[in-house]
Design a protein around this motif. Structure first.
Motif, mmCIF file in Angstrom:
data_model
loop_
_atom_site.group_PDB
_atom_site.id
_atom_site.type_symbol
_atom_site.label_atom_id
_atom_site.label_comp_id
_atom_site.label_asym_id
_atom_site.label_seq_id
_atom_site.Cartn_x
_atom_site.Cartn_y
_atom_site.Cartn_z
ATOM 1 N N UNK A 1 52.973 7.567 -10.127
ATOM 2 C CA UNK A 1 53.231 7.565 -11.557
ATOM 3 C C UNK A 1 54.445 8.386 -11.946
ATOM 4 N N UNK A 2 54.668 8.456 -13.245
ATOM 5 C CA UNK A 2 55.866 9.096 -13.790
ATOM 6 C C UNK A 2 55.615 9.512 -15.230
ATOM 7 N N UNK A 3 56.352 10.494 -15.725
ATOM 8 C CA UNK A 3 56.257 10.824 -17.147
ATOM 9 C C UNK A 3 56.727 9.645 -17.996
ATOM 10 N N UNK A 4 56.207 9.543 -19.190
ATOM 11 C CA UNK A 4 56.614 8.485 -20.110
ATOM 12 C C UNK A 4 56.589 9.055 -21.521
ATOM 13 N N UNK A 5 57.476 8.563 -22.361
ATOM 14 C CA UNK A 5 57.534 9.061 -23.740
ATOM 15 C C UNK A 5 58.797 8.623 -24.429
ATOM 16 N N UNK A 6 59.901 9.350 -24.181
ATOM 17 C CA UNK A 6 61.179 8.964 -24.767
ATOM 18 C C UNK A 6 61.837 7.842 -23.964
ATOM 19 N N UNK A 7 61.522 7.799 -22.683
ATOM 20 C CA UNK A 7 61.937 6.713 -21.803
ATOM 21 C C UNK A 7 60.716 6.277 -21.007
ATOM 22 N N UNK A 8 60.756 5.063 -20.453
ATOM 23 C CA UNK A 8 59.637 4.611 -19.622
ATOM 24 C C UNK A 8 59.479 5.517 -18.411
ATOM 25 N N UNK A 9 60.609 5.965 -17.846
ATOM 26 C CA UNK A 9 60.588 6.969 -16.778
ATOM 27 C C UNK A 9 61.221 8.232 -17.360
ATOM 28 N N UNK A 10 60.380 9.031 -17.998
ATOM 29 C CA UNK A 10 60.815 10.210 -18.734
ATOM 30 C C UNK A 10 61.082 11.367 -17.760
ATOM 31 N N UNK A 11 61.539 12.492 -18.287
ATOM 32 C CA UNK A 11 61.749 13.680 -17.464
ATOM 33 C C UNK A 11 60.428 14.420 -17.308
ATOM 34 N N UNK A 12 60.300 15.144 -16.196
ATOM 35 C CA UNK A 12 59.086 15.891 -15.923
ATOM 36 C C UNK A 12 58.609 15.665 -14.504
ATOM 37 N N UNK A 13 57.402 16.116 -14.183
ATOM 38 C CA UNK A 13 56.891 15.996 -12.812
ATOM 39 C C UNK A 13 56.789 14.543 -12.362
ATOM 40 N N UNK A 14 57.253 14.267 -11.148
ATOM 41 C CA UNK A 14 57.104 12.942 -10.552
ATOM 42 C C UNK A 14 55.800 12.911 -9.774
ATOM 43 N N UNK A 15 54.987 11.896 -10.014
ATOM 44 C CA UNK A 15 53.710 11.779 -9.305
ATOM 45 C C UNK A 15 53.962 11.051 -7.989
ATOM 46 N N UNK A 16 54.613 11.764 -7.090
ATOM 47 C CA UNK A 16 55.004 11.197 -5.808
ATOM 48 C C UNK A 16 55.042 12.303 -4.767
ATOM 49 N N UNK A 17 54.782 11.942 -3.511
ATOM 50 C CA UNK A 17 54.738 12.954 -2.450
ATOM 51 C C UNK A 17 56.086 13.196 -1.806
ATOM 52 N N UNK A 18 56.963 12.205 -1.828
ATOM 53 C CA UNK A 18 58.244 12.299 -1.125
ATOM 54 C C UNK A 18 59.312 12.903 -2.009
ATOM 55 N N UNK A 19 59.840 14.053 -1.606
ATOM 56 C CA UNK A 19 60.913 14.692 -2.367
ATOM 57 C C UNK A 19 62.165 13.826 -2.360
ATOM 58 N N UNK A 20 62.482 13.230 -1.195
ATOM 59 C CA UNK A 20 63.698 12.424 -1.086
ATOM 60 C C UNK A 20 63.650 11.237 -2.029
ATOM 61 N N UNK A 21 62.485 10.617 -2.141
ATOM 62 C CA UNK A 21 62.371 9.440 -2.996
ATOM 63 C C UNK A 21 62.344 9.818 -4.474
ATOM 64 N N UNK A 22 61.683 10.922 -4.792
ATOM 65 C CA UNK A 22 61.546 11.302 -6.193
ATOM 66 C C UNK A 22 62.776 12.019 -6.719
ATOM 67 N N UNK A 23 63.514 12.708 -5.842
ATOM 68 C CA UNK A 23 64.704 13.421 -6.277
ATOM 69 C C UNK A 23 64.379 14.787 -6.862
ATOM 70 N N UNK A 24 65.394 15.637 -6.894
ATOM 71 C CA UNK A 24 65.271 16.974 -7.454
ATOM 72 C C UNK A 24 64.076 17.712 -6.876
ATOM 73 N N UNK A 25 63.396 18.466 -7.711
ATOM 74 C CA UNK A 25 62.170 19.153 -7.293
ATOM 75 C C UNK A 25 61.004 18.612 -8.100
ATOM 76 N N UNK A 26 61.125 17.374 -8.549
ATOM 77 C CA UNK A 26 60.157 16.846 -9.502
ATOM 78 C C UNK A 26 58.739 16.777 -8.947
#
Length: 308
Positions: A218-243
């Motif tokens: 999953x992903x944050x949603x609100x102002x954009x469909x893929x909003x800023x905030x924690x990425x609900x993903x295990x892979x740092x490389x795929x999710x990017x940053x430190x999300x």
């Protein structure tokens, strides 16, 4: 005498970027070398600020989520097996959006994404004819007040001629996807990380014999469909940053899936079909709360093929 000075300059997050190279040079010149060395990207500040929604915003998103689901169910009620195409369902939803004066939750060419056949990922609806035995996936989001967006999926099963209910194997797959969604939901609480939520969902997938999927839980949603905030993903490389290591906070809103995927020979060599039970929640002091009641059962479209 600040230790750090956050500015809108970021290589990785568009929402935290915008300062041109010339502006950056002018700023550094005005500050002088001592303060210029203290400049940092504001991306962490932006993520923390934008990711937490006000109660009034959550109320707007809750109403928008209810409308999103209602439109998807309305579109399914108009399906005629053997005649209706995936693109017809998409056109129906587009027309209703125009009627109601709401916008697209993401790229208009890919919203809604209606898939009755093999997985196609994020794409436009095709002219495939919906027929008995199909599982229909509708991934749909709207934008309200030109600001807040939703992202919800609803699934339907099309009865074959003579069928009275969803076949056991298809029901098992649906229940597996739903279990994954509920496992992720149970892991969502203030202080949890995105990787913990993703791990809970994927453990359920493995236990239920699902094929692996490329998509994050999953992903944050609100102002954009893929909003800023924690990425609900295990892979740092795929999710990017430190999300994936950002902790969930009260007031954040997420769209998240429970997946169950299997081989789909009808779609050709290597094709798969995936149930992705996608819901929206807001993080509360004690856990998470669905913005709209989650889908418990497949929508059943009856009657068999029109030409049959």
């Amino acid at each position: 005498d600040p230790a750090r000075i956050a500015i809108n300059s970021s290589e990785r997050r568009p929402a935290a970027d915008g300062l041109s190279a010339t502006q950056r040079a002018a700023l550094e010149g005005a500050l002088g070398p001592q303060l210029a060395t203290r400049l940092v990207s504001s991306e962490d500040l932006v993520a923390e600020w934008l990711s937490v929604k006000l109660p009034a915003e959550v109320a707007i998103l809750r109403d928008a989520a209810r409308l999103t689901e209602a439109l998807e169910l309305e579109a399914y009620a108009a399906v005629v097996p053997g005649l209706t195409r995936d693109a017809d369902v998409a056109r129906y939803l587009k027309a209703r959006m125009r009627d109601l004066g709401v916008g697209d939750g993401w790229s208009p060419s890919q919203n809604p994404n209606v898939v009755s056949g093999a997985d196609r990922g994020h794409s436009h609806a095709t002219d495939r004819v919906i027929t008995g035995g199909d599982i229909i996936q509708t991934d749909f989001g709207i934008k309200v007040f030109d600001t807040w967006v939703t992202d919800i999926q609803r699934f339907a099963y099309v009865l074959r001629p003579g069928e009275q209910r969803v076949p056991d194997e298809m029901e098992r797959r649906w229940q597996a996807g739903r279990r994954g969604n509920r496992a992720a939901f149970a892991a969502m609480r203030p202080g949890a990380t995105g990787s913990e939520v993703d791990g809970a969902q994927r453990a359920t997938m493995r236990a239920d014999g699902s094929l692996p999927v490329m998509w994050s839980t999953g992903h944050p949603v609100g102002y954009w469909a893929h909003d800023v905030g924690p990425a609900l993903r295990s892979s740092v490389a795929a999710a990017g940053l430190r999300e994936v290591d950002r902790v969930l906070r009260e007031g954040q809103v997420f769209a998240f899936d429970g997946f169950h995927s299997w081989a789909y020979p009808e779609g050709g060599a290597g094709a798969t079909k995936t149930i992705s039970v996608e819901e929206m929640v807001v993080i509360t002091p004690s856990g998470a709360e669905y913005l709209v009641a989650p889908q418990e059962e497949l929508v059943v479209i009856g009657g068999g093929d029109a030409e049959g």
